[in-house]
Structure formats: structure tokens, C-alpha cells
Design a protein around this motif. Sequence first.
Motif, PDB file in Angstrom:
ATOM      1  N   ILE A  76       0.817  -1.224   0.000  1.00 44.44           N
ATOM      2  CA  ILE A  76       0.000   0.000   0.000  1.00 44.44           C
ATOM      3  C   ILE A  76       0.848   1.269   0.000  1.00 44.44           C
ATOM      4  O   ILE A  76       0.332   2.360  -0.217  1.00 44.44           O
ATOM      5  CB  ILE A  76      -0.999  -0.008   1.184  1.00 44.44           C
ATOM      6  N   GLN A  99       2.773   1.911  -2.275  1.00 50.82           N
ATOM      7  CA  GLN A  99       2.918   2.251  -3.690  1.00 50.82           C
ATOM      8  C   GLN A  99       1.607   2.812  -4.262  1.00 50.82           C
ATOM      9  O   GLN A  99       0.530   2.316  -3.947  1.00 50.82           O
ATOM     10  CB  GLN A  99       3.296   1.001  -4.487  1.00 50.82           C
ATOM     11  N   TYR A 100       1.725   3.796  -5.139  1.00 50.51           N
ATOM     12  CA  TYR A 100       0.555   4.228  -5.903  1.00 50.51           C
ATOM     13  C   TYR A 100       0.074   3.071  -6.763  1.00 50.51           C
ATOM     14  O   TYR A 100       0.855   2.224  -7.192  1.00 50.51           O
ATOM     15  CB  TYR A 100       0.911   5.414  -6.818  1.00 50.51           C
ATOM     16  N   ASN A 101      -1.213   3.074  -7.022  1.00 52.24           N
ATOM     17  CA  ASN A 101      -1.779   2.119  -7.949  1.00 52.24           C
ATOM     18  C   ASN A 101      -1.343   2.481  -9.379  1.00 52.24           C
ATOM     19  O   ASN A 101      -1.157   3.660  -9.691  1.00 52.24           O
ATOM     20  CB  ASN A 101      -3.308   2.160  -7.847  1.00 52.24           C
ATOM     21  N   ASP A 102      -1.194   1.469 -10.208  1.00 54.67           N
ATOM     22  CA  ASP A 102      -0.894   1.698 -11.628  1.00 54.67           C
ATOM     23  C   ASP A 102      -1.930   2.668 -12.223  1.00 54.67           C
ATOM     24  O   ASP A 102      -3.105   2.337 -12.282  1.00 54.67           O
ATOM     25  CB  ASP A 102      -0.936   0.356 -12.361  1.00 54.67           C
ATOM     26  N   PRO A 103      -1.509   3.844 -12.665  1.00 56.61           N
ATOM     27  CA  PRO A 103      -2.493   4.823 -13.168  1.00 56.61           C
ATOM     28  C   PRO A 103      -3.204   4.357 -14.439  1.00 56.61           C
ATOM     29  O   PRO A 103      -4.269   4.880 -14.762  1.00 56.61           O
ATOM     30  CB  PRO A 103      -1.649   6.076 -13.439  1.00 56.61           C
ATOM     31  N   GLU A 104      -2.636   3.398 -15.141  1.00 56.21           N
ATOM     32  CA  GLU A 104      -3.289   2.888 -16.354  1.00 56.21           C
ATOM     33  C   GLU A 104      -4.247   1.737 -16.051  1.00 56.21           C
ATOM     34  O   GLU A 104      -4.950   1.279 -16.951  1.00 56.21           O
ATOM     35  CB  GLU A 104      -2.225   2.437 -17.366  1.00 56.21           C
ATOM     36  N   PHE A 162      -4.277   9.002 -10.745  1.00 50.65           N
ATOM     37  CA  PHE A 162      -3.788   8.226  -9.599  1.00 50.65           C
ATOM     38  C   PHE A 162      -4.873   8.101  -8.516  1.00 50.65           C
ATOM     39  O   PHE A 162      -4.569   7.986  -7.337  1.00 50.65           O
ATOM     40  CB  PHE A 162      -2.511   8.861  -9.041  1.00 50.65           C
ATOM     41  N   MET A 176      -7.252   5.659  -8.139  1.00 53.76           N
ATOM     42  CA  MET A 176      -7.675   4.326  -7.692  1.00 53.76           C
ATOM     43  C   MET A 176      -6.802   3.857  -6.538  1.00 53.76           C
ATOM     44  O   MET A 176      -5.589   4.043  -6.548  1.00 53.76           O
ATOM     45  CB  MET A 176      -7.575   3.334  -8.846  1.00 53.76           C
ATOM     46  N   ASN A 177      -7.437   3.202  -5.570  1.00 53.56           N
ATOM     47  CA  ASN A 177      -6.651   2.691  -4.461  1.00 53.56           C
ATOM     48  C   ASN A 177      -6.205   1.254  -4.743  1.00 53.56           C
ATOM     49  O   ASN A 177      -6.837   0.514  -5.490  1.00 53.56           O
ATOM     50  CB  ASN A 177      -7.446   2.793  -3.151  1.00 53.56           C
ATOM     51  N   ARG A 178      -5.105   0.911  -4.125  1.00 53.88           N
ATOM     52  CA  ARG A 178      -4.410  -0.322  -4.467  1.00 53.88           C
ATOM     53  C   ARG A 178      -5.108  -1.572  -3.930  1.00 53.88           C
ATOM     54  O   ARG A 178      -5.168  -2.606  -4.595  1.00 53.88           O
ATOM     55  CB  ARG A 178      -2.996  -0.232  -3.909  1.00 53.88           C
ATOM     56  N   ILE A 179      -5.652  -1.493  -2.730  1.00 51.65           N
ATOM     57  CA  ILE A 179      -6.307  -2.665  -2.149  1.00 51.65           C
ATOM     58  C   ILE A 179      -7.617  -2.955  -2.878  1.00 51.65           C
ATOM     59  O   ILE A 179      -7.959  -4.110  -3.148  1.00 51.65           O
ATOM     60  CB  ILE A 179      -6.575  -2.460  -0.641  1.00 51.65           C
TER      61      ILE A 179
END
Lengths: 373, 373
Positions: free
Chosen positions: B62, B64-69, B255, B257-260
Amino acid sequence: MSAFSRFTPLVQSLPSTIPFVGPEAIERQRGRPVAARIGANESGFGPAPSVLSAMGAAATGIWQYNDPENFELKQALARHLGTQPANLAIGEGIDGLLGQIVRMVIEPGLPVVTSLGGYPTFNFHVAGHGGRLVTVPYVNDREDLDGLLAAVRREDAPLVYFANPDNPMGSWWDADSVVAFARALPQTCLLVLDEAYGETAPAGTIPAISALIGMPNVIRTRTFSKAYGLAGARVGYVIGTPETAQAFDKIRNHFGMNRIGTAAALAALADQDYLADVLGKIAASRKRIAGIATANGLKPLPSATNFVAIDCGKDAVFARAIVDRLMADHGIFIRMPGVAPLNRCIRISTGPEEEMMLLEEALPKVIESLGRQ
Amino acid sequence: MSAFSRFTPLVQSLPSTIPFVGPEAIERQRGRPVAARIGANESGFGPAPSVLSAMGAAATGIWQYNDPENFELKQALARHLGTQPANLAIGEGIDGLLGQIVRMVIEPGLPVVTSLGGYPTFNFHVAGHGGRLVTVPYVNDREDLDGLLAAVRREDAPLVYFANPDNPMGSWWDADSVVAFARALPQTCLLVLDEAYGETAPAGTIPAISALIGMPNVIRTRTFSKAYGLAGARVGYVIGTPETAQAFDKIRNHFGMNRIGTAAALAALADQDYLADVLGKIAASRKRIAGIATANGLKPLPSATNFVAIDCGKDAVFARAIVDRLMADHGIFIRMPGVAPLNRCIRISTGPEEEMMLLEEALPKVIESLGRQ
């Protein structure tokens, strides 16, 4: 062409752009995994163990929407900051909040003042609302407060962006200068004071809450993405007068916050011991990066953030080559400023010693290979 | 008044409103905890165990930023749907995507067609961009396709919203009727076909992807918040032509979207066995709710969703009293439609048997207490 034919003229005029290319896209493009992820100013030190526990405990509640009023998080932040919950608005990271701020102030053609080479995502939102960007060059690698103020007055700008400490250069102003700048601004200009890196700055950099809390034309932005190690959680907030903060309720996506991120932010705020520990690690890592730079004949700039900008002593082509070769040959992901003269620099995020060792090993090889060309 | 003085005239004119009051706010107002949370069309059956495992595995990332794509999620969705990743855009739930859609199409004063009593969050976004809402009454508790089409033509509206199945009534149209409606619309009108409840609808309700995928003026919206049990994860998506889907990149919070949540959505999509199991439970729960309603002299309406609208046979005051007393006296959180004649109904979300038993016990007492007044 198979796009809908009646998007607004403004939207039709916009490029399908992205402010930053993510490391995942770079991995896919190069077919090489990132070995050291030290380019996006994330915190490789990660969040506190107590945060991971809180996330685990919250997981089974993910079938529920998050409280749209963000009541608990506002209460906790207000206690932490010494302000009132009404002074706060919560959003999906500072990026999301910047988009809302721009939307609230900017109509097509209105001028927006920022530094030349400042935060690209802010500029993206300004473009997205048809604003006219008025840029002020950095002076000595620092945002130029006098220049920003002069531009605001000259343009009668309703919006100015200023990051303290600064991204991408890591430079900063003392709190008194920031407060003086805010007070000198016309009340018809909204100051976005971006304090994403506030936790990592030296004492005396961040104005007291009380110094600016009464000013309707000041919005301070903060985040859990940097020192707290929760970039992927998407939790940011703003501090302003109650009426200014309440304005976000007019347009925000009320059910936009995710539940695990909110739980993580609450736990992170409660674990200030861990934060203090990480701040020590970040400070040490800044020195480590500076040492590696110096050993390679490059000049690290002073930093109040969780990254170090490094003057590579030549032009943008040289700096770009270092960034590209570090990734292509060694899987080391870093970034660099996008605009001259800042783009003579590279920008490396602090991180654990394993990443630093990879950098230490790779950088001399990259510099040497470029010298040979 | 201490708000910033120069918000846009549109923003100044907007109320600081919220489309829905959350159950947490109701708990705080009443000082009583919610014992049965069956009002927000969440899924009390929760996500799959495999999803909880995936969330746990993703937790340490968490920082890390989520992949923006949103590359992986788009790939997985494209495989699942039988379309291409380029046909998709990902966002922070359908609510967030609706805001983006409205922003892309609506300038102040432009007409937007929807059903009278339809989704309030869509209306919130229309108001937020200065659109002029043109509403078409439901006919027999179902959205009126002919009426919506006539309104679009009459107003030369660039945007129309239609939910299939419908919220708040649970009613639906067959796929052929939906496709015919989409094809009959002028190409200058963007159809938002909200399929948030698509998974719970009977076979033949949801048009095949191929039936609408070539139409630049159709955007279908989907979510992991309902049948997949991930309302708190904030993951929704749209399906459209590549060029229409790509337009979201012009304005979205890349950026955001959240990663989890992203990890949860990926795992949920992979566990279709669990989804099938939950769909059975939802169908059974609809019958359970209908039985409870009937036993209390109320009339359950047919439902293709994860909730049941119940005609209480009197006016909105009576329905409101049932909603209020269920919460005040029994801690049972339900909701009701906001507009006549729909607001003669209450709306109860499906959920586990424990919640159904609480409802079964409480509803007769509430009805009786209201009859005595």
C-alpha cells in the motif's frame, strides 16, 4: 472516429494525457521489472505495523460504503492538528482535491499562477477546466514567492499554487515567509498551499495551523501518501476556514473514499512513534542519496522532502539519459523535473538500504557509460 | 461569511448537499447503532474469501501508488466481458464515473434527461455542472423508455441516464427493448446505461456486449459494489467505444484508484463460483423480504436487483414513518424513494438471515404502532 460527437468544446480540445507515467507502464514498455522503486516519492519504508493490522481488521467490512461524512477521520485529524472538524475536507489524495479546488474557482480563460516546473498534476487540472496557466520561474531552485505574488497581482488571478516544501526540487521556505506571502495575496486569490511533504521538513518550515486558519483564501493540502507510507490508500485532506472547507461538499464524490484506506489513515495518525521513526530513516536516506551523488561527481541539492534532487551539471539530455539508463540497464526507477533549468537534475526518492545499494552500484556504471558515448 | 469570495458563480449557487445520508450519520443522530444494515444496497453476504486473501496479500504494497493505467484490471475485465481493454475506463465507483461523464458533456443550461425519482447522485452531478434536469415519470414503477426518448428529442438533450435494472424500484426492461432504445436515440445524445445491478438481473435483461459496443453514444457503467460485495473498495468501470472510453483520460484523476480495492476487484472477478453462490443467496433473500412484506399486508414489487421495493399502500408520510420507526425503535436501516408516486414504497436490501430475522420481528411491531396513532 468513434468518439461521442458532443463532448464539450473544452473536453474535445484536451489531449488524453497523463501527468506521470507509472513505473508499471515503464516495466511493461521495457519488459524489465523495477528492482528499485525510488522515483515516485512513495515511502519504501512502508506504513506502520499497526496500520497493516488495522487494514486487516477493516477488510471484512469492505462490503460497506465508507461513511460519506468521514466523521471519524475528521475528528482524529482535528485533534491531531488542533483545529475543528469543520475546518477539514477529505478527498482521494491531494491529486483529487486539487481537481476539486480548480473546478471550484476556474472557468475557461481565467489565469492560474504556479511555478514553471511545478506540480504537473495541478497543471493537468487547470487545463482540464480551461484555465490559463501563468508560470513563474524558480529562482535558485526555489519557488519565487515575490514572483508568484507579482504574477497574481498583474493577472488578477483567482488561484495560485505553491508547494512548501517544493516538488520536484525539495527546496523550501521558512514558515514566516509563507505566512507573509499568504497575507500579501489579494483576498480575491485562493492560495493552494501544498504541504504534501510537510512532515519531512525542518522545524520552522510549516506555519502553525493558527497562522492561516482564519483566512478564507488559503487552502492547505496534506496527504497520507508520503511520510505515512500510504500512497496506495488514497487519503488526503485540506485545511481551511469552515465555509471554504464546506464548499467541497457542493461538488465532491461523497461516497468516493475507500474503507480500507480510511482505516489505514486513522491508524497511521494514531501511531506517531512510527512516523518519528520513519522520519529519521528518511533523513538518513537523504544523506545516503547525497553521498552517492557526490561520489559520482553530481551535486545533491538540499531537501526538506522524502526525495533528493541532484544537479547533474549538464543539460536535460544528460539527466534524461541517466534516468533512462538506470531503468533500462539496472531496473532502477527514478524521475526528473520536466522543465528547464530544473531538468538538469534527476530526482531520487528516499528508501530502504537495499534500494540505496542498488543505486550505489548502478550509478557509476551509468555515468561511465554516458561518458564513453 | 468566511468562504473564499471568488468561487465560480455556479459553485456559489450550489448547496453543500449530499445525495444520501449514510447509516453512520443516522447512528450518530439517533445515538443508536445499526443492528441490520439493509438500506444502502450493499451486500451483507460480503466478498469472497479469496478476495479477502488477495486484500491481505496486497496490504504490504500500500506504500505504492496504484498503476495509473489500471492495466491488469482492464485486461482481466476485457477477458471477462469479451471486449478489448481499450473499450474500458476504470473509476472510483460508478458515482465517480458519473461525475466525469456529466463533466464531459454538460455546460451550464444544457438539458439532461432522467427519470423522475431516478438516481440522486447522477442528479447531484448534473446540478454540479449546471445542467438542467428534465425528468420523465415512471410508468407502472418502471422507467419509461418511450418517455425518455421523447424528452431527449424534444429537448435535443446531449445526455440521458437510464438504469437497468432500476434503482430505487428494482424494475427492469428486457435486453431487446434496451438495445432498441439505444438505437432510437439521436447520435448526439449520450446514453448512460447504468448496469450497477446487472449481475442480479434475470437472463435476457442485460444486452450482449456486442449489441452496443460499436455505438459512440453509449456508455455502460458497472461496479464491484453490489453483487461482488465491495462497496467500500470503490471500483467501477465503463464500457464504450475506444475513443469514448479514452476521453476519460482527459479529465480523470489518474492516480485516484486505491491499491487494495484494485486487488480486491481482480480477485473478485476471478472467483465467479463465489459470485454464483451469492447470486443464489440474493435471489433467496429477495423472496424472504417479499414474504415478510406480504405477511405484513404490504406489497413487494418484482425485483431484478439486490433489494426489494415494497409498496406500503398509503402515502409518503406512511412509508417515511416505517423507515423512521424501523431505525428508531429497532436499529434497522432501510431507505425509500424520494419522489412521488415512488415514495409510497420502502426499499430493503437483501442480506443474511440474521438481518432478515430482525426485520421479520420488527416490521409487525412498527406497522402496528403506526396503526394505533
